[in-house]
Structure formats: C-alpha cells, structure tokens
Design a protein around this motif. Structure first.
Motif, short mmCIF file in Angstrom:
data_model
loop_
_atom_site.label_atom_id
_atom_site.label_comp_id
_atom_site.label_asym_id
_atom_site.label_seq_id
_atom_site.Cartn_x
_atom_site.Cartn_y
_atom_site.Cartn_z
N VAL A 110 0.84 -1.21 0.00
CA VAL A 110 0.00 0.00 0.00
C VAL A 110 0.87 1.25 0.00
N ALA A 111 1.93 1.24 0.81
CA ALA A 111 2.82 2.39 0.88
C ALA A 111 3.54 2.61 -0.45
N ALA A 112 3.94 1.53 -1.11
CA ALA A 112 4.62 1.65 -2.39
C ALA A 112 3.69 2.18 -3.47
N LYS A 113 2.43 1.75 -3.43
CA LYS A 113 1.46 2.24 -4.42
C LYS A 113 1.17 3.72 -4.22
N LYS A 114 1.13 4.15 -2.95
CA LYS A 114 0.94 5.58 -2.67
C LYS A 114 2.13 6.38 -3.17
N GLU A 115 3.32 5.85 -2.97
CA GLU A 115 4.53 6.53 -3.45
C GLU A 115 4.52 6.64 -4.97
N PHE B 238 1.89 6.73 -6.90
CA PHE B 238 0.90 7.74 -7.26
C PHE B 238 1.49 9.14 -7.13
N ASN B 239 2.17 9.38 -6.01
CA ASN B 239 2.77 10.70 -5.78
C ASN B 239 3.85 11.01 -6.82
N LEU B 240 4.65 10.01 -7.18
CA LEU B 240 5.69 10.22 -8.19
C LEU B 240 5.07 10.55 -9.54
N ARG B 241 4.01 9.84 -9.89
CA ARG B 241 3.34 10.12 -11.17
C ARG B 241 2.73 11.52 -11.18
N PHE B 242 2.18 11.92 -10.06
CA PHE B 242 1.60 13.26 -9.94
C PHE B 242 2.68 14.32 -10.10
N GLN B 243 3.81 14.12 -9.44
CA GLN B 243 4.92 15.06 -9.56
C GLN B 243 5.45 15.11 -10.98
N ASN B 244 5.48 13.96 -11.64
CA ASN B 244 5.97 13.91 -13.02
C ASN B 244 5.03 14.68 -13.95
N ARG C 183 13.06 6.88 -10.64
CA ARG C 183 12.47 6.38 -9.39
C ARG C 183 11.12 5.72 -9.65
N ILE C 184 10.38 6.20 -10.66
CA ILE C 184 9.08 5.59 -11.00
C ILE C 184 9.29 4.13 -11.39
N LYS C 185 10.27 3.86 -12.22
CA LYS C 185 10.57 2.50 -12.67
C LYS C 185 10.98 1.62 -11.49
N GLU C 186 11.78 2.19 -10.60
CA GLU C 186 12.25 1.44 -9.43
C GLU C 186 11.09 1.06 -8.52
N VAL C 187 10.18 2.00 -8.29
CA VAL C 187 9.03 1.73 -7.42
C VAL C 187 8.11 0.69 -8.05
N LYS C 188 7.91 0.76 -9.36
CA LYS C 188 7.09 -0.24 -10.05
C LYS C 188 7.67 -1.64 -9.87
N ARG C 189 8.97 -1.74 -9.99
CA ARG C 189 9.62 -3.04 -9.82
C ARG C 189 9.54 -3.53 -8.39
#
Length: 69
Positions: free
Chosen positions: A23-28, A30-36, A46-52
């Motif tokens: 859940v925490a990773a999915k929230k992160e 979302f926030n990264l996509r929003f910032q992007n 970092r988006i790619k890293e969090v997805k993995r």
C-alpha cells in the motif's frame, strides 16, 4: 546486489507486513506520477524502481500464499 538484499528482506516479513508495504509503495508511485505530470519530478528513474518493487512485493505475497495452501 541492492535488489538481492531487498528481496531477502521481503522474504523475512509476514503477509500482513507485505500488504502494508505494498500500500505504501502504491501511494509513493501515485505521488511520483503526480509530480511527473506537474514537472516537479527530477529523478524519473524512481518511478521505474518503485514499479519493480511493487512487483517484487506482489511476487513474495503470492509465493507465501501458495505455500500456505
């Protein structure tokens, strides 16, 4: 090497802890996509890293569920 240590760390956790981390990773993510989208993100890798990491967590959860059955 960093990913191997992260994977070993995930294997030591319980399914409930993994669900919380997922859940925490999915929230992160979302926030990264929003910032992007608003051009505020400097490190787009970092988006790619969090997805993995999300995929790694889901894989460990599935493995633990299949062993439990």
């Amino acid at each position: 090497m960093k990913h191997k240590a992260y994977k070993e760390e995930l294997n030591k956790k319980t399914v409930a802890e993994l669900q919380t981390e997922l859940v925490a990773a999915k929230k992160e993510l979302f926030n990264l996509r929003f910032q992007n989208a608003t051009n505020q993100l400097d490190n787009t890798g970092r988006i790619k890293e969090v997805k993995r990491n999300i995929a790694r967590i889901q894989t460990v959860i599935m493995q633990k569920n299949s062993v439990a059955e």
